[in-house]
Design an enzyme around this catalytic site. Structure first.
Site, short mmCIF file in Angstrom:
data_model
loop_
_atom_site.label_atom_id
_atom_site.label_comp_id
_atom_site.label_asym_id
_atom_site.label_seq_id
_atom_site.Cartn_x
_atom_site.Cartn_y
_atom_site.Cartn_z
N GLU A 41 53.93 47.48 -39.84
CA GLU A 41 53.94 48.76 -40.55
C GLU A 41 53.78 48.57 -42.07
O GLU A 41 53.07 49.32 -42.72
CB GLU A 41 55.24 49.53 -40.26
CG GLU A 41 55.31 50.11 -38.86
CD GLU A 41 54.23 51.16 -38.62
OE1 GLU A 41 53.91 51.94 -39.54
OE2 GLU A 41 53.68 51.18 -37.51
N CYS A 200 40.72 62.67 -36.35
CA CYS A 200 40.91 63.57 -37.48
C CYS A 200 40.74 62.79 -38.78
O CYS A 200 41.66 62.64 -39.57
CB CYS A 200 42.30 64.21 -37.40
SG CYS A 200 42.45 65.64 -38.49
N CYS A 207 36.27 67.11 -34.20
CA CYS A 207 37.11 68.17 -33.63
C CYS A 207 36.78 68.42 -32.15
O CYS A 207 37.67 68.78 -31.37
CB CYS A 207 36.95 69.46 -34.43
SG CYS A 207 37.45 69.25 -36.16
N CYS A 210 39.04 66.42 -30.03
CA CYS A 210 40.45 66.46 -30.44
C CYS A 210 41.29 67.27 -29.45
O CYS A 210 40.92 68.38 -29.08
CB CYS A 210 40.56 67.07 -31.82
SG CYS A 210 42.26 67.18 -32.39
N CYS A 216 44.43 74.44 -33.98
CA CYS A 216 44.17 73.97 -35.34
C CYS A 216 43.56 75.07 -36.20
O CYS A 216 42.43 75.52 -35.96
CB CYS A 216 43.24 72.76 -35.28
SG CYS A 216 42.89 72.08 -36.90
#
Ligand code: SF4
Length: 358
Positions: A41, A200, A207, A210, A216
């Site tokens: 991370e 995204c 899209c 998605c 959205c």
């Protein structure tokens, strides 16, 4: 702003999408060991997966657990990090490992709240580690996820402001899975990250592929790329630095440690001067400057987040017997790969190993 209720089961759709289309074979996904997840991370902040893979493997080979990292000299950690950039991450990584050993007996604490009290672990990173390793029901809000959420909401405010951040964290928390958290939290958290990274995207989001298109606002309005609206940024500054590559008769280079704060804090570097007069005065202090060869190299630009550094290297070489100061050391080409050097300084030193023109 009133946040919408999550009536469309965002978490369910993200998890179903992740199970089919998400990333599942990255090395840090094969474990719930907080040390490995934490390392990945921190490395992935501001850095692409493809770049991180090699560094991650080298770090684990040299530091297989948090104790090995905590016991290592800071210079060795900085040396292994060299080239990844954003070096405060490496300094905090080392401090964090030492704190985990000293205060937690070598085991990372098991909640996002406690993780976020460790050096270099912000709220989103703490959330990711806690979700992946402990299945804690906590949100993340890194840059990719912030982009997804601002688009879902059609969020018109500067997302960097404190008020916006509060709203977005609340929204992120409202979308979390509610059942089977042991499996759901790692999958949902990974799914949001993958969605932000591969669907995204900042430019030309896909899209049509998605799972969240029906919910959205940005997609409905036909302008997903407008979000997040640009944050108000501090203006860029420009600085000019004279870099003194001081080379002794054996070809070694004089390296000093940078101050603990500011650009390249705590790293090794050639001496830096704000103008050529102060560089000249320093060289004169070394002895008979007429006996030393001087070579001015091509200036180059190094771009930092908020600053442009115009770097002007000057190589001074000759028989310099004394230590120029107490703050540095002579190192040859066999020595400097082992210490933390900023990437442009490493390149510069590699170049000065070649015969100088003229
Ligand atoms: Fe992003 Fe488009 Fe999905 Fe909205 S529909 S979250 S803009 S990819």
């Amino acid at each position: 702003m009133n946040l919408p209720k999550d009536e469309g089961g965002v978490a369910q759709r993200v998890m179903a999408w992740q199970a089919v289309h998400g990333r599942m074979h990255l090395p840090w996904q094969q474990t719930r060991d907080p040390y490995r997840v934490w390392l990945s991370e921190i490395m992935l902040q501001q850095t692409q997966v493809a770049t991180v893979l090699g560094y991650y493997a080298r770090f684990l080979e040299r530091f297989p657990d948090v104790r090995a990292l905590a016991q290592a000299p800071c210079d060795e950690v900085m040396g292994l990090w060299s080239g990844l950039g954003y070096y405060s991450r490496a300094r905090n990584l080392h401090r964090c490992a030492q704190q985990v050993v000293a205060e937690h007996g070598g085991a990372f604490p098991g909640s996002a709240e406690a993780l976020a009290r460790l050096p270099g672990i912000g709220r989103s990173t703490a959330g990711a580690i806690a979700a992946f390793c402990f299945s804690e029901r906590v949100p993340i809000l890194d840059a990719n996820v912030r982009r997804v959420l601002t688009r879902l909401l059609g969020f018109e405010k500067d997302p960097a402001s404190a008020g916006s951040a509060r709203l977005l964290w609340t929204f992120a928390g409202s979308l979390l899975p509610t059942q089977d958290l042991g499996n759901a939290m790692p999958r949902y958290t990974q799914g949001l990250m993958d969605l932000g990274a591969s669907v995204c995207t900042p430019r030309a989001p896909a899209c049509g592929a998605c799972p969240l298109d029906a919910s959205c606002v940005a997609f409905r309005n036909g302008a997903p790329e407008r979000y997040p609206v640009p944050a108000r940024r501090p203006s860029r500054r420009s600085e000019s630095w004279q870099l003194l590559v001081l080379r002794d008769a054996q070809g070694r280079v004089w390296l000093e440690r940078r101050p603990g704060t500011g650009i390249w804090a705590g790293m090794h570097c050639v001496p830096v001067f704000r103008d050529s007069a102060s560089l000249g005065a320093y060289v004169s202090s070394l002895g008979d400057a007429a006996q030393l060869a001087r070579q001015e190299l091509q200036a180059f630009l190094h771009v930092l987040t908020h600053r442009d550094l115009h770097l002007h290297p000057v190589v001074i070489s000759g028989d310099i017997a004394d230590r120029p100061s107490d703050a540095g050391q002579w190192l040859g080409a066999d020595g400097w790969p082992g210490v933390g050097l900023p990437a442009p300084i490493r390149k510069l030193l590699d170049a000065t190993q070649l015969p100088l023109p003229g």
